[in-house]
Design a protein around this motif. Structure first.
Motif, mmCIF file in Angstrom:
data_model
loop_
_atom_site.group_PDB
_atom_site.id
_atom_site.type_symbol
_atom_site.label_atom_id
_atom_site.label_comp_id
_atom_site.label_asym_id
_atom_site.label_seq_id
_atom_site.Cartn_x
_atom_site.Cartn_y
_atom_site.Cartn_z
ATOM 1 N N TRP A 179 4.246 -6.407 -0.313
ATOM 2 C CA TRP A 179 3.475 -7.561 -0.770
ATOM 3 C C TRP A 179 2.263 -7.115 -1.573
ATOM 4 O O TRP A 179 1.973 -7.654 -2.656
ATOM 5 N N ALA A 180 1.528 -6.113 -1.062
ATOM 6 C CA ALA A 180 0.346 -5.632 -1.777
ATOM 7 C C ALA A 180 0.729 -5.052 -3.137
ATOM 8 O O ALA A 180 0.042 -5.286 -4.146
ATOM 9 N N ALA A 181 1.843 -4.318 -3.164
ATOM 10 C CA ALA A 181 2.294 -3.752 -4.438
ATOM 11 C C ALA A 181 2.647 -4.866 -5.421
ATOM 12 O O ALA A 181 2.400 -4.749 -6.629
ATOM 13 N N GLY A 182 3.201 -5.966 -4.884
ATOM 14 C CA GLY A 182 3.519 -7.112 -5.739
ATOM 15 C C GLY A 182 2.294 -7.803 -6.305
ATOM 16 O O GLY A 182 2.383 -8.545 -7.291
ATOM 17 N N GLN A 183 1.132 -7.567 -5.679
ATOM 18 C CA GLN A 183 -0.124 -8.133 -6.176
ATOM 19 C C GLN A 183 -0.829 -7.190 -7.153
ATOM 20 O O GLN A 183 -1.959 -7.435 -7.557
ATOM 21 N N GLY A 184 -0.128 -6.111 -7.541
ATOM 22 C CA GLY A 184 -0.668 -5.201 -8.537
ATOM 23 C C GLY A 184 -1.309 -3.942 -7.982
ATOM 24 O O GLY A 184 -1.831 -3.122 -8.745
ATOM 25 N N ILE A 185 -1.287 -3.750 -6.655
ATOM 26 C CA ILE A 185 -1.831 -2.531 -6.056
ATOM 27 C C ILE A 185 -0.816 -1.408 -6.206
ATOM 28 O O ILE A 185 0.390 -1.623 -6.022
ATOM 29 N N ALA A 186 -1.270 -0.228 -6.549
ATOM 30 C CA ALA A 186 -0.365 0.921 -6.627
ATOM 31 C C ALA A 186 0.322 1.105 -5.279
ATOM 32 O O ALA A 186 -0.326 1.057 -4.233
ATOM 33 N N PHE A 187 1.649 1.306 -5.314
ATOM 34 C CA PHE A 187 2.407 1.377 -4.063
ATOM 35 C C PHE A 187 1.862 2.459 -3.141
ATOM 36 O O PHE A 187 1.741 2.238 -1.922
ATOM 37 N N GLN A 188 1.531 3.628 -3.673
ATOM 38 C CA GLN A 188 1.027 4.718 -2.829
ATOM 39 C C GLN A 188 -0.286 4.339 -2.153
ATOM 40 O O GLN A 188 -0.515 4.675 -0.983
ATOM 41 N N ASP A 189 -1.142 3.613 -2.884
ATOM 42 C CA ASP A 189 -2.405 3.175 -2.290
ATOM 43 C C ASP A 189 -2.159 2.153 -1.183
ATOM 44 O O ASP A 189 -2.796 2.203 -0.121
ATOM 45 N N ALA A 190 -1.254 1.210 -1.439
ATOM 46 C CA ALA A 190 -0.942 0.205 -0.421
ATOM 47 C C ALA A 190 -0.345 0.852 0.816
ATOM 48 O O ALA A 190 -0.711 0.517 1.950
ATOM 49 N N ASP A 191 0.572 1.788 0.603
ATOM 50 C CA ASP A 191 1.226 2.480 1.719
ATOM 51 C C ASP A 191 0.202 3.258 2.550
ATOM 52 O O ASP A 191 0.201 3.184 3.791
ATOM 53 N N ARG A 192 -0.677 3.970 1.861
ATOM 54 C CA ARG A 192 -1.690 4.755 2.569
ATOM 55 C C ARG A 192 -2.608 3.850 3.389
ATOM 56 O O ARG A 192 -2.938 4.168 4.540
ATOM 57 N N TYR A 193 -3.001 2.716 2.806
ATOM 58 C CA TYR A 193 -3.936 1.835 3.497
ATOM 59 C C TYR A 193 -3.289 1.169 4.709
ATOM 60 O O TYR A 193 -3.894 1.081 5.780
ATOM 61 N N VAL A 194 -2.056 0.683 4.558
ATOM 62 C CA VAL A 194 -1.370 0.032 5.681
ATOM 63 C C VAL A 194 -1.174 1.021 6.825
ATOM 64 O O VAL A 194 -1.393 0.683 7.998
ATOM 65 N N ARG A 195 -0.782 2.240 6.509
ATOM 66 C CA ARG A 195 -0.630 3.255 7.562
ATOM 67 C C ARG A 195 -1.957 3.475 8.295
ATOM 68 O O ARG A 195 -2.011 3.520 9.529
ATOM 69 N N SER A 196 -3.033 3.633 7.540
ATOM 70 C CA SER A 196 -4.342 3.868 8.143
ATOM 71 C C SER A 196 -4.782 2.676 8.991
ATOM 72 O O SER A 196 -5.313 2.845 10.094
ATOM 73 N N LEU A 197 -4.538 1.474 8.478
ATOM 74 C CA LEU A 197 -4.938 0.254 9.168
ATOM 75 C C LEU A 197 -4.311 0.169 10.550
ATOM 76 O O LEU A 197 -4.992 -0.102 11.555
ATOM 77 N N PHE A 198 -3.014 0.444 10.630
ATOM 78 C CA PHE A 198 -2.316 0.261 11.894
ATOM 79 C C PHE A 198 -2.367 1.497 12.793
ATOM 80 O O PHE A 198 -2.201 1.375 14.016
ATOM 81 N N GLN A 199 -2.604 2.659 12.217
ATOM 82 C CA GLN A 199 -2.874 3.815 13.078
ATOM 83 C C GLN A 199 -4.161 3.592 13.853
ATOM 84 O O GLN A 199 -4.236 3.864 15.053
ATOM 85 N N GLY A 200 -5.171 3.085 13.173
ATOM 86 C CA GLY A 200 -6.428 2.793 13.853
ATOM 87 C C GLY A 200 -6.264 1.710 14.902
ATOM 88 O O GLY A 200 -6.795 1.803 16.009
#
Length: 254
Positions: A179-200
């Motif tokens: 979804w974030a990538a569909g809003q124009g966010i680079a896929f790698q950035d979205a992936d990194r952020y989601v992983r960090s968000l839920f690891q925390g």
């Protein structure tokens, strides 16, 4: 327990070996079946005390405790004609295969224990459900992160059904990333952020002084973003659909 055999060296077998052999404890000998030859060979090269046997019978003969981790559909081929003496302990980690079924296949009076080890046993961080309670098996899984003996096979099947939700959680995270990538966010950035968000977020689960519902409440503010997503997406219909899926899975496991 000093001599442990594993028949069926897939992802769970590999995780158990790593959990047993990483760290300072070098006293356990592990005997692996030739099934999953590539993984078995890799493990025997990595860890001292891990050996690949010529066949499944040799695994049984050389072990005190035997873990059977083959796929459900492969069990008859893998276990055909296997002789299991009554002084062995057999741990059944095959999903959907009850101990009565396994006892009939093996034609043995050896103690049989069902268990649900998860991949995190490799880091000794996963609680393993077992039925029935058995001291040697309890000790093994306590060493691998914790053990939870349950009273009967009906309770065991409930916990087994819960494990069926794991990949749905990963898919949920993948959907957020897409979804974030569909809003124009680079896929790698979205992936990194989601992983960090839920690891925390996952680390908060270590706080057992608060219930899961309390943890959810503590992460929300009235009329805030989290409350909005929870009440509009994870609504009553969504919750009931999840419970129905679990009910259906449990019926199949029984």
């Amino acid at each position: 327990m000093q001599r442990i055999g594993i028949i069926g060296v897939g992802e769970i077998g590999r995780a158990i070996v790593a959990g047993l052999c990483e760290g300072d404890d070098q006293s356990t000998e592990v005997f692996l079946s030739p099934r999953g030859a590539r993984i078995a060979s890799e493990l025997s090269e990595r860890y001292e005390g891990v050996q690949v046997c010529a066949d499944n019978q040799e695994v049984v003969d050389r072990s005190e405790l035997v873990i059977i981790a083959v796929r459900r559909q492969d069990r008859h081929d893998a276990l055909a004609s296997l002789r299991v003496d009554d002084d062995k302990i057999v741990v059944n980690v095959m999903a959907g295969v009850g101990n009565d079924d396994l006892r009939q296949t093996l034609a043995t009076d050896a103690p049989l224990v069902r268990a649900i080890p998860l991949p995190a046993v490799r880091e000794r961080r996963s609680v393993t459900v077992v039925y029935p309670s058995q001291p040697a098996v309890n000790s093994l899984f306590e060493h691998l992160g914790g053990v939870l003996p349950v009273a009967d096979e009906a309770a065991f099947n409930v916990f087994s059904a819960l494990t069926g939700t794991l990949t749905a959680h990963y898919w949920y995270l993948a959907t957020l990333t897409s979804w974030a990538a569909g809003q124009g966010i680079a896929f790698q950035d979205a992936d990194r952020y989601v992983r960090s968000l839920f690891q925390g977020l996952g680390r908060s689960l270590n706080d057992e002084t608060r219930s899961l519902r309390q943890l959810a409440a503590d992460h929300e503010t009235p009329n805030g973003s989290n409350e909005r997503i929870r009440t509009t997406w994870f609504d009553q219909a969504n919750s009931e659909a999840l419970q129905k899926a679990l009910d259906d899975l449990l019926a199949d496991l029984q």
